[in-house]
Structure formats: structure tokens, C-alpha cells
Write an enzyme that holds these catalytic residues in place. Structure first.
Site, PDB file in Angstrom:
ATOM      1  N   GLU A 117       0.839  -1.207   0.000  1.00 44.39           N
ATOM      2  CA  GLU A 117       0.000   0.000   0.000  1.00 44.39           C
ATOM      3  C   GLU A 117       0.873   1.255   0.000  1.00 44.39           C
ATOM      4  O   GLU A 117       1.840   1.352   0.760  1.00 44.39           O
ATOM      5  CB  GLU A 117      -0.883  -0.016   1.243  1.00 44.39           C
ATOM      6  CG  GLU A 117      -1.762   1.202   1.431  1.00 44.39           C
ATOM      7  CD  GLU A 117      -2.513   1.180   2.759  1.00 44.39           C
ATOM      8  OE1 GLU A 117      -3.441   1.982   2.915  1.00 44.39           O
ATOM      9  OE2 GLU A 117      -2.151   0.355   3.635  1.00 44.39           O
TER      10      GLU A 117
ATOM     11  N   LYS B 107      -9.550   1.618  -3.063  1.00 43.26           N
ATOM     12  CA  LYS B 107     -10.008   1.122  -1.762  1.00 43.26           C
ATOM     13  C   LYS B 107     -11.447   1.548  -1.498  1.00 43.26           C
ATOM     14  O   LYS B 107     -11.828   2.700  -1.719  1.00 43.26           O
ATOM     15  CB  LYS B 107      -9.087   1.639  -0.652  1.00 43.26           C
ATOM     16  CG  LYS B 107      -9.349   1.002   0.704  1.00 43.26           C
ATOM     17  CD  LYS B 107      -8.310   1.449   1.727  1.00 43.26           C
ATOM     18  CE  LYS B 107      -8.510   0.730   3.060  1.00 43.26           C
ATOM     19  NZ  LYS B 107      -7.521   1.145   4.073  1.00 43.26           N
TER      20      LYS B 107
ATOM     21  N   CYS C 126      -5.233  -3.186   3.021  1.00 41.82           N
ATOM     22  CA  CYS C 126      -5.084  -3.082   4.475  1.00 41.82           C
ATOM     23  C   CYS C 126      -6.351  -3.468   5.235  1.00 41.82           C
ATOM     24  O   CYS C 126      -6.743  -4.628   5.257  1.00 41.82           O
ATOM     25  CB  CYS C 126      -4.614  -1.672   4.819  1.00 41.82           C
ATOM     26  SG  CYS C 126      -3.854  -1.556   6.464  1.00 41.82           S
TER      27      CYS C 126
END
Length: 509
Positions: free
Chosen positions: A264, A330, A380
Site C-alpha cells: 500500500e 479502496k 489493508c
């Protein structure tokens, strides 16, 4: 003051200590029987408590459970976010108290609704309310399911339930098995003995049967997972960027895997910033992977400060040579870290977060099709939400064959956040029975197979590349099938139906 009075006064503190002990099992998962004991002791104390007292005990247990398990949030807010220590401690405490309130409400309802007319009815009522509390904590106000009780069972016999009912279903089963002896203990030695025998039989049977197989092998991939190990306080610092980006470029160039994955925000610059920093950097990466048999997934923010930006993953392969790279944005953003809740901009202004107000991507994002596989990125915190990842399994022909998690939890330093997050990824592989590749900034960079086993791992807080082989899997588990169509509603309705049936039975009796 009598001993009984002292115990009553200290009981909330004792339950808080028990909740804190319970949080340790989410790292030391081999100690899973201790979780059953902790939850059973909570259930035992709540049995004799009036509603307000039961709510207080549940709140104490739940708040300490969350607070002791997520104390590392203090590191992100104070050490790296620059928030004054007292305010950071207060923020962690406020979060823990708010999250603990879900369990407190559930315990208060249990004390009000139970009638003490049977071991199984009361235990089922307990489990149903426990399930409702966990679903509420994991979904309301964007949800915070970190340390949901089922994660501590990733190495336990109850893990066989994962492909059927997911982590929340495992938590409900844990609550039921823990409550049975707690309820029975107040009904005599014979009832206690029978309940303990029943619990042992269920766990033994689950261990003997093992998980059912719902997916099949779909080829293998050689993977190279890059761990950049850039300290969070250096990640966006101008003086450290040249060295970090140069190392990343060299690591990507040298990677030998069929699939190369960088974590990320491995490139921590928006496109215009990267262009100003080095006009050749991104074109050179495209040339590297679009004219080779390899493919790459690279974490990078996309957009600009005026139009908005996203926390993204870009995919490069020979198929993207004449078109735009694959892009995944995301979806489930972290409150305060990645989006600002209404009314809290004052709070985030106190912290030093370079990129902290991202746009959301589409929920049912397509996979990156490369190397004969359907690679499904998640970024994440997103791998906490199995019901959201399940949306990608609605059409079996397009369902992922490999999950790819890219993370940067360098925000939390050398804390238990790292192994906790690894165990969360392991649970996802059990639910969907496909492997998970984890490429992280500081750890844990690892390959997890479809049985939740870590088959390769890079030492945390080291700079390097993990080379490994992973077997892709094709198929859809029952959990993936029903969660793709109905989210968590089946579990929610099952909990409500259980409560209704128990109360109906008790009234008729």
C-alpha cells in the site's frame, strides 16, 4: 464491609481484567481454550446479575477487550500523527468504551430476557445476543470488527465453520459453547457435567472432521512480495523519498516472480507529484512489466488534491501495454485516517496525516486478470470485512482465485497489530478457501494458503522480497455464496429468530 460486598464492588474491575486477558488470544491463537474460559466466566457472572448490573459487567469486559487489544492506535495518533499524548490516550479510551457498549447492551438485554428455565434456551439466548452485538460493532458507523471473537479461533476446532458461517458465525458458536457450562453451573453438578461433556464432544467432533473442501486447485504462481520497510515518519518526508523510491524501483526490477506485488502506497506520491519528482519513474515501470511475461500490482495513491484522490492499486501486465493499467480503489476507508467523519475535522487537523481524505471505490470491483488467474486486491483494513469481499463471488465464473492484500501498518510500530492483522487474513482464507498474498510495508509480508496456514513469511521490519509459490483455487464456499447475495442478513435474522423462538418457548412453558 463483608467479603461479598468487596467482591461485588470490585467485580467490574475483575471483569475488565478478564476482558484484557481475552484480548491476548488474538495474537496467541494456540491458547484458544482460554477464550472459552474467559467468555464462560463472563456468562457465569451475568447469570445472577440484574439488567443494569449485567450491562455494566458486559461493558467492562467489552471495553477492556477492545482497549487492551487496540492500544497500538495510540502509537499512530501520538508518535506518527503528532497528537498530544493525553488526547491520544483519551481517543483510544473513548473508542474502547464505545465499542464495549455493544456488549454491555447485549448483556443487559440478556439479563432482562432470560427466565432460567433451561440450560439450552438460556445459552441460545446468550449466543444470539452475543452475535447481534458483534454484528453491530462490525457494521454500524462504518464498523470496527477488529478483534471480533471468531478471529481468536483461527487455530481452533471451530475454524471448520468458517466456510459455512464466517467469522461472526464462529463467534456465535464460541459464545454458545462458553455459555452452556456457565448456565448449567447454577443448575447443579449433574447439569454442569453434562454440559461440559457436550462441549468437549462438539469440539472433538469438529477437530476430527476438519474443514470440507469447496475449492479446487487452479494452477500455481511464483510470487515476489516486496516489503519496503519505510518508517512511517519517513514515508512522506522529502529528504527520504529519493532513497526509498530508488530501492523500490530496484526491488521491482530484480523480482523474479510471475506476479510481483508492492505494498500500500509503496509509491507515496500522487501522479502529478511523481511526475515532478521523476518524469521517467512510472513510464519505466510500465515498460518493465508490460513488455515481459511478469505482472505487477503496485500500491499508489491516484487523483489530485483538487478533484479528489483514492488509495489505489495499479496492475501492469502484457495485457495493459496498449490500454490503461488495471485500477483498484479502496472501498472501506479507515475513519480519521482515510476519511473524516462528520463533525470531526477539528480532530484530524490536530494530526499530521499527509493523505487523509480519500474517495471510495466501487464495492464489487473486478479482479485483475493476469497469468491465467483472477487476482482480487484489497487494501489493508479492507480484509476485516469478509461480507464485503464476498461481493466478488456473486458470479462463480468471475470469482477470485487469489486474494492480494497490500498494507501499510507501519503507523502502529512494532506492536501486536501486525500478528493480529495476519490472523485476520488467515480467517479470510478459511472463509473463502482461496489463498491470500500479503505485501506490506513493515510486516507481516506472507503467503497464506486456502487452509489458513502461513506457507512463507518475511521477517517484519526488514527490507526485502519474499519469493514463494502459491496454489490458486477456484470455487465458491457456502459463506461466499450467501454473503455475496445477502451480506450479513442471514446471520442477523438467525439471531433474531433464535431470540424469538426462545422467548416463545419459555412463555409457553
Amino acid at each position: 464491609m463483608t467479603a461479598a460486598a468487596w467482591i461485588r464492588r470490585l467485580e467490574p474491575l475483575l471483569l475488565a481484567a478478564l476482558g484484557a486477558l481475552h484480548s491476548l488470544i488474538f495474537v496467541h491463537t494456540a491458547a484458544w481454550p482460554l477464550q472459552l474460559l474467559c467468555v464462560a466466566l463472563l456468562a457465569w457472572r451475568v447469570q445472577a446479575a440484574p439488567p443494569r448490573r449485567a450491562a455494566l459487567l458486559g461493558w467492562a469486559f467489552g471495553s477492556a477487550w477492545v482497549g487492551a487489544g487496540t492500544w497500538w492506535l495510540f502509537v499512530s495518533m501520538h508518535r506518527y500523527g503528532g497528537l498530544p499524548a493525553p488526547l491520544a490516550m483519551a481517543a483510544v479510551a473513548a473508542l474502547a468504551l464505545a465499542m464495549g457498549a455493544y456488549l454491555g447492551v447485549a448483556m443487559g438485554l440478556y439479563a432482562r430476557l432470560r427466565r432460567g428455565r433451561g440450560v439450552l434456551p438460556d445459552a441460545l439466548l446468550w449466543a444470539a445476543l452475543w452475535l447481534l452485538a458483534e454484528i453491530a460493532r462490525g457494521t454500524l458507523f462504518t464498523g470496527f470488527p477488529w478483534l471480533a471473537s471468531g478471529y481468536a479461533q483461527v487455530d481452533a476446532p471451530l475454524a471448520v465453520l468458517a466456510p459455512w458461517v464466517g467469522v461472526y458465525g464462529i463467534g456465535a458458536a464460541l459464545a454458545l459453547l462458553s455459555a452452556l457450562p456457565a448456565v448449567a453451573a447454577r443448575m447443579g453438578a449433574r447439569a454442569l457435567g453434562l454440559s461440559l461433556a457436550g462441549v468437549a464432544a462438539v469440539l472433538g467432533l469438529a477437530a476430527a472432521l476438519g474443514p470440507a473442501a469447496f475449492t479446487l486447485g487452479h494452477g500455481t504462481l511464483r510470487v515476489s512480495l516486496v516489503q519496503s520497510n519505510v518508517a512511517q515518519d519517513e514515508k512522506f518526508a522529502v529528504e527520504h523519498l529519493p532513497g526509498a523510491l530508488q530501492w523500490l524501483r530496484q526491488a521491482l526490477d530484480a523480482a523474479q516472480g510471475d506476479l510481483v506485488v508492492a505494498p500500500e502506497t509503496a509509491i507515496p506520491l500522487l501522479p502529478q507529484q511523481l511526475q515532478e519528482f521523476d518524469p521517467n519513474y512510472w513510464p519505466a515501470l510500465r515498460e518493465r512489466f508490460e513488455h515481459s511475461p511478469q505482472a505487477a500490482l503496485i500500491g499508489v495513491p491516484l487523483g489530485d488534491f483538487e478533484q479528489g484522490y483514492a488509495n489505489s492499486v495499479l496492475g501492469l501486465s502484457s495485457h495493459t501495454a496498449d490500454r490503461d493499467p488495471y485500477r483498484y480503489d479502496k472501498v472501506h476507508l479507515v475513519p480519521f485516517g482515510e476519511f473524516i467523519p462528520t463533525g470531526f475535522r477539528w480532530f484530524t487537523r490536530l494530526m499530521e496525516i499527509p493523505l487523509g481524505d480519500f474517495e471510495r471505490g466501487p464495492l464489487n470491483a473486478p479482479s485483475f486478470v493476469a497469468l491465467g488467474q483472477r487476482l482480487a486486491p484489497n487494501i489493508c483494513y479492507e480484509d476485516l470485512f469478509g461480507e464485503e469481499l464476498a461481493q466478488r463471488f456473486g458470479e462463480p465464473a468471475h470469482a477470485p482465485t487469489v486474494f492480494v492484500n497490500v498494507s501499510n501498518i507501519g503507523w502502529f510500530g512494532q506492536t501486536v497489530a501486525l500478528p493480529q492483522h495476519l490472523n485476520i487474513s488467515r480467517m479470510r482464507t478459511l472463509e473463502f478457501q482461496i489463498p491470500m498474498l500479503r505485501a506490506t510495508n513493515t510486516g507481516v509480508t506472507a503467503v497464506v494458503d486456502e487452509q489458513g496456514k502461513v506457507t512463507a513469511q518475511l521477517p517484519s521490519f526488514t527490507r526485502g522480497t519474499l519469493d514463494a509459490v502459491v496454489q490458486a483455487r477456484e470455487g465458491v464456499t457456502p459463506f461466499a455464496w450467501w454473503a455475496a447475495r445477502a451480506g450479513l442478513w442471514p446471520l442477523l435474522l438467525a439471531a433474531l429468530a433464535t431470540i424469538a423462538l426462545v422467548l416463545l418457548r419459555v412463555r409457553r412453558a
